[in-house]
Design a protein around this motif. Structure first.
Motif, mmCIF file in Angstrom:
data_model
loop_
_atom_site.group_PDB
_atom_site.id
_atom_site.type_symbol
_atom_site.label_atom_id
_atom_site.label_comp_id
_atom_site.label_asym_id
_atom_site.label_seq_id
_atom_site.Cartn_x
_atom_site.Cartn_y
_atom_site.Cartn_z
ATOM 1 N N MET A 116 0.842 -1.197 0.000
ATOM 2 C CA MET A 116 0.000 0.000 0.000
ATOM 3 C C MET A 116 0.878 1.248 0.000
ATOM 4 S SD MET A 116 -2.931 1.111 2.773
ATOM 5 C CE MET A 116 -1.734 1.200 4.095
ATOM 6 N N ILE A 117 0.589 2.180 -0.906
ATOM 7 C CA ILE A 117 1.349 3.420 -0.986
ATOM 8 C C ILE A 117 0.966 4.314 0.188
ATOM 9 C CG2 ILE A 117 1.800 5.467 -2.373
ATOM 10 C CD1 ILE A 117 1.121 3.820 -4.845
ATOM 11 N N LEU A 118 1.987 4.846 0.874
ATOM 12 C CA LEU A 118 1.709 5.714 2.011
ATOM 13 C C LEU A 118 1.076 7.012 1.542
ATOM 14 C CD1 LEU A 118 4.843 5.244 4.291
ATOM 15 C CD2 LEU A 118 2.574 4.248 4.546
ATOM 16 N N SER A 119 0.160 7.507 2.338
ATOM 17 C CA SER A 119 -0.598 8.707 2.015
ATOM 18 C C SER A 119 -0.733 9.534 3.279
ATOM 19 C CB SER A 119 -1.983 8.306 1.479
ATOM 20 O OG SER A 119 -2.925 9.345 1.608
ATOM 21 N N ILE A 120 -1.077 10.800 3.119
ATOM 22 C CA ILE A 120 -1.365 11.639 4.280
ATOM 23 C C ILE A 120 -2.503 11.046 5.103
ATOM 24 C CG2 ILE A 120 -2.973 13.079 2.972
ATOM 25 C CD1 ILE A 120 -2.163 15.435 4.657
ATOM 26 N N HIS A 121 -3.331 10.221 4.458
ATOM 27 C CA HIS A 121 -4.491 9.634 5.122
ATOM 28 C C HIS A 121 -4.195 8.288 5.787
ATOM 29 C CE1 HIS A 121 -6.727 12.739 3.052
ATOM 30 N NE2 HIS A 121 -6.334 12.274 1.882
ATOM 31 N N THR A 122 -3.022 7.720 5.538
ATOM 32 C CA THR A 122 -2.726 6.373 6.031
ATOM 33 C C THR A 122 -2.784 6.255 7.552
ATOM 34 O OG1 THR A 122 -1.382 5.892 4.073
ATOM 35 C CG2 THR A 122 -1.047 4.500 6.010
ATOM 36 N N PRO A 123 -2.161 7.164 8.321
ATOM 37 C CA PRO A 123 -2.221 7.006 9.785
ATOM 38 C C PRO A 123 -3.651 6.996 10.321
ATOM 39 C CG PRO A 123 -0.486 8.541 9.187
ATOM 40 C CD PRO A 123 -1.266 8.280 7.934
ATOM 41 N N PHE A 124 -4.491 7.885 9.804
ATOM 42 C CA PHE A 124 -5.884 7.908 10.250
ATOM 43 C C PHE A 124 -6.590 6.618 9.856
ATOM 44 C CE2 PHE A 124 -10.366 8.736 9.200
ATOM 45 C CZ PHE A 124 -10.838 9.117 10.446
ATOM 46 N N ALA A 125 -6.383 6.179 8.622
ATOM 47 C CA ALA A 125 -7.022 4.946 8.155
ATOM 48 C C ALA A 125 -6.621 3.763 9.029
ATOM 49 C CB ALA A 125 -6.649 4.689 6.696
ATOM 50 N N GLU A 126 -5.363 3.693 9.391
ATOM 51 C CA GLU A 126 -4.894 2.589 10.234
ATOM 52 C C GLU A 126 -5.545 2.636 11.614
ATOM 53 O OE1 GLU A 126 -0.436 1.846 8.323
ATOM 54 O OE2 GLU A 126 -0.673 3.191 10.046
ATOM 55 N N ARG A 127 -5.708 3.842 12.158
ATOM 56 C CA ARG A 127 -6.345 3.964 13.477
ATOM 57 C C ARG A 127 -7.806 3.533 13.427
ATOM 58 N NH1 ARG A 127 -3.620 8.938 13.564
ATOM 59 N NH2 ARG A 127 -5.581 10.094 13.295
ATOM 60 N N VAL A 128 -8.504 3.926 12.374
ATOM 61 C CA VAL A 128 -9.921 3.567 12.261
ATOM 62 C C VAL A 128 -10.080 2.056 12.106
ATOM 63 C CG1 VAL A 128 -12.002 3.794 10.860
ATOM 64 C CG2 VAL A 128 -10.604 5.800 11.331
ATOM 65 N N VAL A 129 -9.252 1.458 11.263
ATOM 66 C CA VAL A 129 -9.334 0.012 11.062
ATOM 67 C C VAL A 129 -8.983 -0.723 12.354
ATOM 68 C CG1 VAL A 129 -8.318 -1.947 9.839
ATOM 69 C CG2 VAL A 129 -8.961 0.119 8.577
ATOM 70 N N ALA A 130 -7.970 -0.246 13.064
ATOM 71 C CA ALA A 130 -7.606 -0.880 14.336
ATOM 72 C C ALA A 130 -8.744 -0.759 15.348
ATOM 73 C CB ALA A 130 -6.338 -0.241 14.891
ATOM 74 N N LYS A 131 -9.432 0.360 15.326
ATOM 75 C CA LYS A 131 -10.567 0.562 16.236
ATOM 76 C C LYS A 131 -11.641 -0.495 16.006
ATOM 77 C CE LYS A 131 -14.164 3.925 17.405
ATOM 78 N NZ LYS A 131 -14.697 5.298 17.192
ATOM 79 N N HIS A 132 -11.831 -0.868 14.736
ATOM 80 C CA HIS A 132 -12.893 -1.806 14.379
ATOM 81 C C HIS A 132 -12.362 -3.214 14.116
ATOM 82 C CE1 HIS A 132 -15.709 1.472 14.212
ATOM 83 N NE2 HIS A 132 -15.089 2.071 13.211
ATOM 84 N N VAL A 177 -10.071 2.566 3.031
ATOM 85 C CA VAL A 177 -10.289 3.855 3.690
ATOM 86 C C VAL A 177 -9.429 4.935 3.042
ATOM 87 C CG1 VAL A 177 -10.094 5.136 5.855
ATOM 88 C CG2 VAL A 177 -10.945 2.782 5.879
ATOM 89 N N VAL A 178 -8.160 4.618 2.793
ATOM 90 C CA VAL A 178 -7.267 5.588 2.155
ATOM 91 C C VAL A 178 -7.815 5.997 0.790
ATOM 92 C CG1 VAL A 178 -4.983 5.912 1.131
ATOM 93 C CG2 VAL A 178 -5.197 4.866 3.392
ATOM 94 N N ALA A 179 -8.268 5.024 0.009
ATOM 95 C CA ALA A 179 -8.807 5.329 -1.321
ATOM 96 C C ALA A 179 -10.036 6.229 -1.223
ATOM 97 C CB ALA A 179 -9.149 4.032 -2.053
ATOM 98 N N ALA A 180 -10.896 5.969 -0.237
ATOM 99 C CA ALA A 180 -12.091 6.797 -0.060
ATOM 100 C C ALA A 180 -11.710 8.237 0.273
ATOM 101 C CB ALA A 180 -12.969 6.215 1.044
#
Length: 242
Positions: A1-17, A33-36
């Protein structure tokens, strides 16, 4: 997966769920999530914000701001649902319905504009993070294995959509009761003479002798009405604590 400015947030949300992930694992769902978020970033300046800013949910709880644009602040739907005691699958269904209406509104705007462009102005209130989740649901019909669950997801919801969200939440009736006086006073403040010059009638068409102004009257001052609108769950008024 290519790192994005959105990656840290996406990882936190996925970990939450993590316990709710359905069909795909954390890596695949993080990519979704990153793609969205990248899709939204292509049409407006859009990014995560630092932790610490919270929104008061009209006294019924608090939830943090997690994303911002030039014009809007966004909250994570699951954060809001948790604060309100609202099952995520029900909040998700509400967001899906709101988004479907927004798509219809956007299509109407695009057709009225008539230039062949597809707009986004109606579609930024609810941002689907494209998560695929399952959540226990005692009210659901059992599946083939006898388990009761509902499909769910998570969204970013702009702050200006919170009144609509609160109206549909488990606290909806109490929220409307709380804000009624303040809304009435604001209507009087904004529309003033128009209300006074609009007589009301009974169901049979006979005049009531009153005007629309009277419909929005309150015994509270504006300051008292605002406090009531923000008070959250009302205590027992019979005890004088409401």
């Amino acid at each position: 997966m290519i790192l994005s400015i959105h990656t840290p947030f996406a990882e936190r949300v996925v970990a939450k769920h993590d316990a709710l992930l359905l069909n795909e694992g954390p890596e695949e769902q993080t990519a979704r999530v990153v793609a969205a978020l990248e899709r939204i970033g292509a049409v407006t300046t859009f990014g995560p914000t630092r932790a610490g800013r919270v929104v008061d949910l009209a006294g019924f709880g608090e939830a943090p701001i997690v994303y911002i644009t030039k014009d809007d602040d966004y909250l994570l739907l699951s954060d809001v649902a948790e604060a309100l005691g609202w099952p995520l699958h029900k909040a998700h269904a509400w967001a899906q319905q709101q988004h479907s209406w927004a798509i219809e509104d956007q299509r109407n705007h695009d057709e009225e504009r008539g230039d062949g462009r597809l707009g986004w102005e109606c579609l930024l209130g609810y941002i689907d993070l494209r998560l695929d989740l399952s959540e226990d649901d005692p009210e659901a019909k059992p599946d083939a294995n006898g388990q009761k669950w509902s499909h769910s997801g998570d969204w970013l919801v702009s702050q200006d959509r919170l009144p609509a969200l609160l109206c549909s939440s488990p606290w909806g009736k109490e929220f409307l009761d709380n804000v009624g006086d303040h809304m009435g006073l604001m209507f009087q403040k904004v529309f003033g003479d128009k209300l006074k010059n609009s007589p009301t009638v009974h169901a049979d068409g006979t005049p009531t002798g009153h005007s629309a102004w009277d419909m929005f009257s309150s015994d509270l001052t504006e300051e008292e009405a605002l406090r009531k609108a923000r008070r959250g769950p009302a205590l027992d008024e019979a005890d004088g604590t409401g």
